[in-house]
Design a protein around this motif. Structure first.
Motif, PDB file in Angstrom:
ATOM      1  N   ASP A   1       0.825  -1.204   0.000  1.00  0.00           N
ATOM      2  CA  ASP A   1       0.000   0.000   0.000  1.00  0.00           C
ATOM      3  C   ASP A   1       0.863   1.259   0.000  1.00  0.00           C
ATOM      4  OD1 ASP A   1      -1.970  -1.846   0.091  1.00  0.00           O
ATOM      5  OD2 ASP A   1      -2.607  -1.431   2.143  1.00  0.00           O
TER       6      ASP A   1
ATOM      7  N   ALA B   1      -9.990   0.481   6.320  1.00  0.00           N
ATOM      8  CA  ALA B   1     -11.109  -0.111   7.054  1.00  0.00           C
ATOM      9  C   ALA B   1     -10.537  -0.901   8.216  1.00  0.00           C
ATOM     10  CB  ALA B   1     -11.922  -1.020   6.143  1.00  0.00           C
TER      11      ALA B   1
ATOM     12  N   LEU C   1     -12.747  -8.208   9.314  1.00  0.00           N
ATOM     13  CA  LEU C   1     -13.086  -7.864   7.932  1.00  0.00           C
ATOM     14  C   LEU C   1     -12.414  -8.838   6.977  1.00  0.00           C
ATOM     15  CD1 LEU C   1     -12.593  -3.993   7.976  1.00  0.00           C
ATOM     16  CD2 LEU C   1     -14.750  -5.219   7.794  1.00  0.00           C
TER      17      LEU C   1
ATOM     18  N   SER D   1      -4.166 -12.745   1.218  1.00  0.00           N
ATOM     19  CA  SER D   1      -5.285 -13.239   0.400  1.00  0.00           C
ATOM     20  C   SER D   1      -5.117 -12.949  -1.089  1.00  0.00           C
ATOM     21  CB  SER D   1      -6.601 -12.624   0.860  1.00  0.00           C
ATOM     22  OG  SER D   1      -6.930 -13.081   2.135  1.00  0.00           O
TER      23      SER D   1
ATOM     24  N   THR E   1      -8.597  -8.475  -2.687  1.00  0.00           N
ATOM     25  CA  THR E   1      -9.453  -7.305  -2.520  1.00  0.00           C
ATOM     26  C   THR E   1      -9.592  -6.463  -3.794  1.00  0.00           C
ATOM     27  OG1 THR E   1      -8.815  -7.298  -0.204  1.00  0.00           O
ATOM     28  CG2 THR E   1      -9.879  -5.309  -1.023  1.00  0.00           C
TER      29      THR E   1
HETATM   30  C1  LIG Z   1      -6.808 -16.542  11.002  1.00  0.00           C
HETATM   31  C2  LIG Z   1      -7.366 -15.196  10.705  1.00  0.00           C
HETATM   32  C3  LIG Z   1      -7.477 -14.293  11.717  1.00  0.00           C
HETATM   33  C4  LIG Z   1      -7.975 -13.024  11.467  1.00  0.00           C
HETATM   34  N1  LIG Z   1      -8.046 -12.167  12.489  1.00  0.00           N
HETATM   35  C5  LIG Z   1      -8.492 -10.941  12.267  1.00  0.00           C
HETATM   36  C6  LIG Z   1      -8.564  -9.993  13.318  1.00  0.00           C
HETATM   37  O1  LIG Z   1      -8.224 -10.312  14.467  1.00  0.00           O
HETATM   38  N2  LIG Z   1      -9.015  -8.760  13.047  1.00  0.00           N
HETATM   39  C7  LIG Z   1      -9.383  -8.396  11.783  1.00  0.00           C
HETATM   40  O2  LIG Z   1      -9.765  -7.246  11.585  1.00  0.00           O
HETATM   41  N3  LIG Z   1      -9.326  -9.261  10.762  1.00  0.00           N
HETATM   42  C8  LIG Z   1      -8.891 -10.512  10.959  1.00  0.00           C
HETATM   43  N4  LIG Z   1      -8.845 -11.397   9.931  1.00  0.00           N
HETATM   44  C9  LIG Z   1      -9.318 -10.990   8.636  1.00  0.00           C
HETATM   45  C10 LIG Z   1      -8.254 -10.565   7.677  1.00  0.00           C
HETATM   46  O3  LIG Z   1      -7.347  -9.687   8.242  1.00  0.00           O
HETATM   47  C11 LIG Z   1      -9.010  -9.935   6.514  1.00  0.00           C
HETATM   48  O4  LIG Z   1      -9.131 -10.969   5.605  1.00  0.00           O
HETATM   49  C12 LIG Z   1      -8.382  -8.710   5.900  1.00  0.00           C
HETATM   50  O5  LIG Z   1      -8.861  -7.549   6.550  1.00  0.00           O
HETATM   51  C13 LIG Z   1      -8.659  -8.525   4.401  1.00  0.00           C
HETATM   52  O6  LIG Z   1      -7.481  -8.276   3.801  1.00  0.00           O
HETATM   53  P1  LIG Z   1      -6.594  -9.409   3.102  1.00  0.00           P
HETATM   54  O7  LIG Z   1      -5.323  -9.442   3.742  1.00  0.00           O
HETATM   55  O8  LIG Z   1      -7.301 -10.668   3.069  1.00  0.00           O
HETATM   56  O9  LIG Z   1      -6.662  -8.728   1.664  1.00  0.00           O
HETATM   57  P2  LIG Z   1      -5.765  -8.756   0.375  1.00  0.00           P
HETATM   58  O10 LIG Z   1      -6.734  -9.013  -0.698  1.00  0.00           O
HETATM   59  O11 LIG Z   1      -4.539  -9.582   0.489  1.00  0.00           O
HETATM   60  O12 LIG Z   1      -5.356  -7.223   0.397  1.00  0.00           O
HETATM   61  C14 LIG Z   1      -4.993  -6.548  -0.777  1.00  0.00           C
HETATM   62  C15 LIG Z   1      -5.094  -5.061  -0.607  1.00  0.00           C
HETATM   63  O13 LIG Z   1      -6.428  -4.682  -0.312  1.00  0.00           O
HETATM   64  C16 LIG Z   1      -6.444  -3.515   0.483  1.00  0.00           C
HETATM   65  N5  LIG Z   1      -7.068  -3.795   1.770  1.00  0.00           N
HETATM   66  C17 LIG Z   1      -7.407  -4.991   2.292  1.00  0.00           C
HETATM   67  N6  LIG Z   1      -7.950  -4.839   3.496  1.00  0.00           N
HETATM   68  C18 LIG Z   1      -7.969  -3.530   3.750  1.00  0.00           C
HETATM   69  C19 LIG Z   1      -8.411  -2.732   4.835  1.00  0.00           C
HETATM   70  N7  LIG Z   1      -8.966  -3.261   5.923  1.00  0.00           N
HETATM   71  N8  LIG Z   1      -8.273  -1.386   4.760  1.00  0.00           N
HETATM   72  C20 LIG Z   1      -7.717  -0.815   3.661  1.00  0.00           C
HETATM   73  N9  LIG Z   1      -7.288  -1.516   2.606  1.00  0.00           N
HETATM   74  C21 LIG Z   1      -7.411  -2.848   2.646  1.00  0.00           C
HETATM   75  C22 LIG Z   1      -5.015  -3.121   0.662  1.00  0.00           C
HETATM   76  O14 LIG Z   1      -4.651  -2.225  -0.371  1.00  0.00           O
HETATM   77  C23 LIG Z   1      -4.265  -4.432   0.480  1.00  0.00           C
HETATM   78  O15 LIG Z   1      -2.929  -4.232   0.084  1.00  0.00           O
HETATM   79  C24 LIG Z   1      -8.378 -12.664  10.165  1.00  0.00           C
HETATM   80  C25 LIG Z   1      -8.284 -13.577   9.157  1.00  0.00           C
HETATM   81  C26 LIG Z   1      -7.782 -14.843   9.401  1.00  0.00           C
HETATM   82  C27 LIG Z   1      -7.688 -15.834   8.302  1.00  0.00           C
END
Ligand SMILES: Cc1cc2nc3c(=O)[nH]c(=O)nc-3n(C[C@H](O)[C@H](O)[C@H](O)COP(=O)(O)OP(=O)(O)OC[C@H]3O[C@@H](n4cnc5c(N)ncnc54)[C@H](O)[C@@H]3O)c2cc1C
Ligand SMILES: Cc1cc2nc3c(=O)[nH]c(=O)nc-3n(C[C@H](O)[C@H](O)[C@H](O)COP(=O)(O)OP(=O)(O)OC[C@H]3O[C@@H](n4cnc5c(N)ncnc54)[C@H](O)[C@@H]3O)c2cc1C
Lengths: 311, 249
Positions: free
Chosen positions: B39, B63, B92, B124, B127
């Motif tokens: 980012d 977020a 999220l 992941s 997004t």
């Molecule tokens: C075991 C496990 C535990 C988890 N625990 C938690 C927890 O304790 N708390 C929690 O909040 N979530 C938790 N999550 C959820 C995880 O963090 C979300 O899946 C995440 O917010 C989504 O982003 P990503 O890493 O999957 O997205 P990706 O698709 O890998 O992200 C790609 C891009 O999307 C954008 N992006 C993604 N998310 C955001 C955001 N929130 N704000 C701004 N830009 C964003 C950024 O530009 C990022 O570089 C957990 C998930 C798992 C599997």
């Protein structure tokens, strides 16, 4: 219900990781179908039909599919998806590009880079560069899953599934393909090579990678690199092994002049045997290496190249 | 045109993470948090577009919990103009983040959205592609080079075999790869200036988005450890071990 594997291909054959995806898919449902979308992809469809465990191949012919643009391929997969319990793709640059687009259009979640199928709705996937393993369960009716090919055995060939021709969905006009600048190499492809020789910043120049090429050629190995070596321009981007590059799990991985940052380890620590060559005996790479040798790579690599027999 | 960039707050890439003893997740208390490195690259690309006169305003979106304001402030200090935080303490997942972003895009009408290709916590890589799908926009993923002109974007993408060039219609979603640019550090005067830039805080409900997780995390475990190996003294010894002990050459 059947499981749909969406295959990437070059027009002649499907990628080798499709055989790994078929194995994963067969653990999710009763029957595996493979979608080969392309323009003149008949040969590739035949190669998919030859994978054991495939019950049917769908050959979707459309000029719009010639270059695998996500904008045009995703609508086809979305159209077919309701007939299936799962849609599976290998987590390579094609799968990573298309699968999330399909998932969002279907309003379902995606399970990324599954390394194990616990149950048809439950998967293990690495998070935090493989420093934790999450077991996740999805309640969505259609499950979109990308799988990490190195964690599933490739299905054998020798099958002869029927091939069904289906129509295309046309071009949406959002995107067009201009061309590619692909790295040319006679060496085995990195992610499926039995042996991988990888170089890092310690190589100090692109010129010095020739030394690794000589070793790789003698071993019949694929060539990889750390991010630092790619960023410095020693080798092209597709050589990068790691959390944000390629994941490899060969029988033998030789890390040369690579310190062993967690982001690099994420891409190679499932290798069967790891060798590290580094002048710093404290380098973290030695913590995952089966055999470490402390010393100057410029001395050790030529010696090693001379000592191994040509494959 | 306006450019919207996503900035996710993640555990810093230098931190060695620990799995919680009760296997519900990863320890995040008292751990250094930073902007997802991909980012930073997204923010940098948007700033360069503004410096070239291609972008008029840069909006940084995040977020998550209230502390995401710090991540947005970092983007503002680098050069973004204002922030939007969708504040929630709930978990999220990518589909929910994409839906929240879509709601903000509908309101702000940017001509381009730039996000990271992958968040280094959940890894992941979803997004951006999901957002493009929800908007019906084109997607330039894993961008190594971006050139915007006349309502189109030429994107050089990092793919398995090397690089690929595509041309996509704007508006579009771009996801950044490592070689797109080298992000700048914020200067002290800009950090001070950023404190005065506005951040709008919204609730998911107000945007009409259902953020309920679709994936249930059953457990989070440590990966299997590799057993430690040995150091060999000579190349001859190494070759002997590889042949006769490991049997790999
Ligand atoms: C075991 C496990 C535990 C988890 N625990 C938690 C927890 O304790 N708390 C929690 O909040 N979530 C938790 N999550 C959820 C995880 O963090 C979300 O899946 C995440 O917010 C989504 O982003 P990503 O890493 O999957 O997205 P990706 O698709 O890998 O992200 C790609 C891009 O999307 C954008 N992006 C993604 N998310 C955001 C955001 N929130 N704000 C701004 N830009 C964003 C950024 O530009 C990022 O570089 C957990 C998930 C798992 C599997
Ligand atoms: C978001 C993000 C994603 C990343 N993704 C990846 C990824 O996918 N893959 C990846 O690899 N990295 C990735 N990294 C980078 C990672 O953190 C490290 O910076 C990188 O792996 C270091 O590369 P290196 O080991 O080649 O270089 P260095 O850490 O500089 O190590 C060089 C090593 O060479 C040794 N050396 C030097 N000269 C000699 C000599 N003459 N003989 C023997 N040994 C010598 C040194 O002792 C040293 O250990 C990522 C980082 C971030 C922030």
């Amino acid at each position: 219900m059947a499981v749909l594997v969406v295959a990437a291909h070059d027009g002649k054959t499907v990628r080798s990781n499709v055989a790994n995806a078929v194995t994963a898919a067969s653990q999710m449902g009763s029957e595996v179908h493979v979608l080969v979308a392309g323009s003149n992809a008949g040969e590739a469809a035949k190669s998919a039909a030859a994978i054991q465990g495939v019950a049917k191949v769908l050959d979707a012919e459309d000029a719009a599919y010639a270059n695998w643009l996500a904008e045009d391929v995703a609508p086809l997969v979305v159209k077919l998806a309701p007939n299936y319990s799962h849609v599976v793709m290998a987590a390579d640059s094609v799968g990573k590009n298309i699968a999330p687009r399909v998932a969002a259009l279907l309003d379902v979640a995606q399970v990324s880079e599954a390394i194990k199928v616990e149950a048809p709705d439950t998967f293990v996937r690495p998070i935090y560069a493989g420093n934790a393993m999450a077991t996740v369960q999805t309640a969505d009716k259609i499950k979109i899953v990308t799988i990490r090919p190195t964690n599933f055995k490739a299905a054998a060939t020798g099958g002869s599934a029927p091939i069904e021709q289906i129509g295309g969905t046309g071009a949406g006009g959002l995107a067009s393909y201009v061309g590619a600048e692909l790295s040319k190499s006679e060496r085995p492809e990195l992610t499926s090579a039995k042996i991988v020789v990888s170089g890092g910043r310690g190589l100090a120049s692109g010129e010095n990678f020739k030394m690794l090429e000589a070793l790789a050629d003698k071993l019949g190995a694929g060539l990889g690199a750390s991010r630092a070596a790619v960023d410095a321009g020693y080798v092209p981007n597709d050589y990068q092994v790691g959390q944000t590059g390629k994941v490899v799990a060969p029988d033998l991985y030789i890390a040369i002049g690579i310190s062993g940052a967690i982001q690099h380890l994420a891409g190679m620590k499932d290798s069967k045997t790891i060798v590290a060559i580094n002048k710093d005996e404290e380098a973290p790479i030695f913590q995952v290496a089966d055999y470490g040798i402390v010393g100057d790579l410029f001395q050790i690599v030529p010696e090693l190249t001379a000592a191994v027999e040509k494959k | 045109m306006k450019v919207l960039v996503a900035v996710k707050r993640v555990i810093d890439y230098n931190v060695k993470i620990r799995v919680k003893a009760d296997n519900t997740g990863v320890e995040t208390a008292n751990v250094k948090m930073s902007m997802n490195p991909f980012d930073e690259i997204a923010v940098e690309e948007a700033i360069r577009m503004k410096e070239k006169g291609q972008a008029t305003e840069i909006i940084a979106f995040s977020a998550g919990p209230a502390q995401c304001q710090e991540t947005i402030r970092t983007a503002l200090a680098m050069g973004a103009d204002r922030g939007v935080l969708v504040q929630t303490d709930a978990e999220l997942q990518p589909l929910a983040v994409a839906k929240l972003m879509k709601a903000v895009v509908d309101k702000e009408q940017p001509g381009l959205v730039i996000v990271g290709k992958q968040a280094i916590d959940d890894d992941s890589n979803q997004t951006g592609q999901m957002l493009a799908a929800l908007l019906g926009w084109s997607q330039g993923t894993f961008a190594n080079k971006l050139h915007v002109a006349d309502g189109t974007a030429e994107v050089k993408r990092e793919v398995d075999g090397g690089l690929e060039n595509i041309k996509i219609k704007l508006p579009a979603v771009i996801t950044t790869d490592l070689r797109l640019n080298e992000p700048r550090y914020a200067s002290l005067p800009n950090i001070m200036k950023a404190k005065k830039k506005p951040i709008e805080v919204l609730a998911p409900d107000a945007l009409g988005v259902d953020i309920a997780p679709r994936l249930k995390v059953l457990k989070v475990e440590e990966p299997p450890k590799r057993k430690s190996g040995i150091k060999v003294k000579t190349v001859a010894e190494l070759v002997d071990k590889l042949k006769n002990e490991a049997g790999v050459i």
